[in-house]
Design a protein around this motif. Structure first.
Motif, PDB file in Angstrom:
ATOM      1  N   SER A  77      30.984  52.410  40.907  1.00 43.11           N
ATOM      2  CA  SER A  77      29.725  52.616  40.201  1.00 43.11           C
ATOM      3  C   SER A  77      29.235  54.001  40.601  1.00 43.11           C
ATOM      4  CB  SER A  77      28.689  51.572  40.622  1.00 43.11           C
ATOM      5  OG  SER A  77      29.127  50.286  40.273  1.00 43.11           O
ATOM      6  N   THR A  78      28.537  54.681  39.714  1.00 44.41           N
ATOM      7  CA  THR A  78      28.122  56.054  40.024  1.00 44.41           C
ATOM      8  C   THR A  78      26.682  56.301  39.615  1.00 44.41           C
ATOM      9  OG1 THR A  78      28.892  56.908  37.895  1.00 44.41           O
ATOM     10  CG2 THR A  78      30.470  56.946  39.726  1.00 44.41           C
ATOM     11  N   LEU A  79      26.105  57.294  40.258  1.00 52.53           N
ATOM     12  CA  LEU A  79      24.782  57.780  39.903  1.00 52.53           C
ATOM     13  C   LEU A  79      24.830  59.300  39.963  1.00 52.53           C
ATOM     14  CD1 LEU A  79      21.721  57.266  39.365  1.00 52.53           C
ATOM     15  CD2 LEU A  79      21.408  57.404  41.835  1.00 52.53           C
ATOM     16  N   LEU A  80      24.570  59.944  38.830  1.00 48.71           N
ATOM     17  CA  LEU A  80      24.501  61.405  38.803  1.00 48.71           C
ATOM     18  C   LEU A  80      23.138  61.812  39.333  1.00 48.71           C
ATOM     19  CD1 LEU A  80      25.837  64.099  37.981  1.00 48.71           C
ATOM     20  CD2 LEU A  80      24.756  63.817  35.744  1.00 48.71           C
ATOM     21  N   PHE A  81      23.129  62.517  40.463  1.00 52.88           N
ATOM     22  CA  PHE A  81      21.874  62.886  41.119  1.00 52.88           C
ATOM     23  C   PHE A  81      21.215  64.047  40.388  1.00 52.88           C
ATOM     24  CE2 PHE A  81      19.432  65.277  44.327  1.00 52.88           C
ATOM     25  CZ  PHE A  81      18.580  64.267  44.741  1.00 52.88           C
TER      26      PHE A  81
END
Length: 192
Positions: free
Chosen positions: A178-182
């Motif tokens: 899972s990813t989150l683009l900061f």
């Protein structure tokens, strides 16, 4: 609950200062735009463990002599430029730890910077700290994410990866994380 894997540069740290880039360019006797392009164009091997001497000589070009004193100055300015932490990030990491969550770090960083980050007080807030120069692998390679997953003893789908570069989050997502683009906002803290 997912394990957290977090990038360092421009997530936990502030961006590299314009003044530091200008100082490096001055020492290299190059216009800032030219120097900056060379700084980034040749960074990959340095991030994967190339020696400081080889990296800086490549950036400067074969015609410039690089003595030990100048090499040390370039390394010091470069490392110091990446050590200015984002106060909101430090606060967020402390609250994460208070909630019982200890994240992991995954940074594309050359050896001198990796050593310096290890010496920062925030190092105590991580369960583990992984650096491209020590792995010999850098983001966004699938091998780098595989090495991180193995080190964390976690399946990709059990990891949330936070990074400011879409090439890295896209590659991590392709790997199964899972990813989150900061973009400046830290995610909500997990419920305890």
């Amino acid at each position: 609950m997912k394990k957290l894997l977090i990038d360092y540069a421009e997530v936990l740290s502030k961006p590299f200062p314009v003044t530091a880039m200008a100082e490096l360019a001055h020492r290299a006797d190059m216009p800032v735009p030219d120097f900056q392009q060379r700084y980034w164009d040749h960074r990959g091997p340095y991030d994967r463990g190339q020696s400081s001497r080889d990296y800086w000589q490549t950036v400067l070009g074969p015609d410039q002599e690089l003595d030990d004193g100048e090499l040390n100055a370039l390394v010091r300015i470069d490392v110091d430029g990446w050590l200015d932490l984002n106060p909101a990030a430090v606060q967020w990491l402390a609250k994460l730890n208070e909630s019982g969550t200890r994240p992991w770090l995954l940074s594309n960083a050359p050896l001198p910077l990796a050593d310096a980050i290890d010496d920062l007080p925030i190092a105590s807030l991580f369960d583990g700290m992984l650096y491209s120069a020590r792995l010999g692998l850098s983001k966004p390679s699938q091998e780098c994410f595989a090495a991180a997953s193995t080190a964390m003893d976690a399946r990709p789908e059990d990891i949330l990866f936070i990074d400011d570069r879409s090439a890295n989050t896209d590659a991590a997502a392709e790997f199964g994380m899972s990813t989150l683009l900061f973009t400046g906002e830290f995610p909500a803290l997990p419920h305890t």
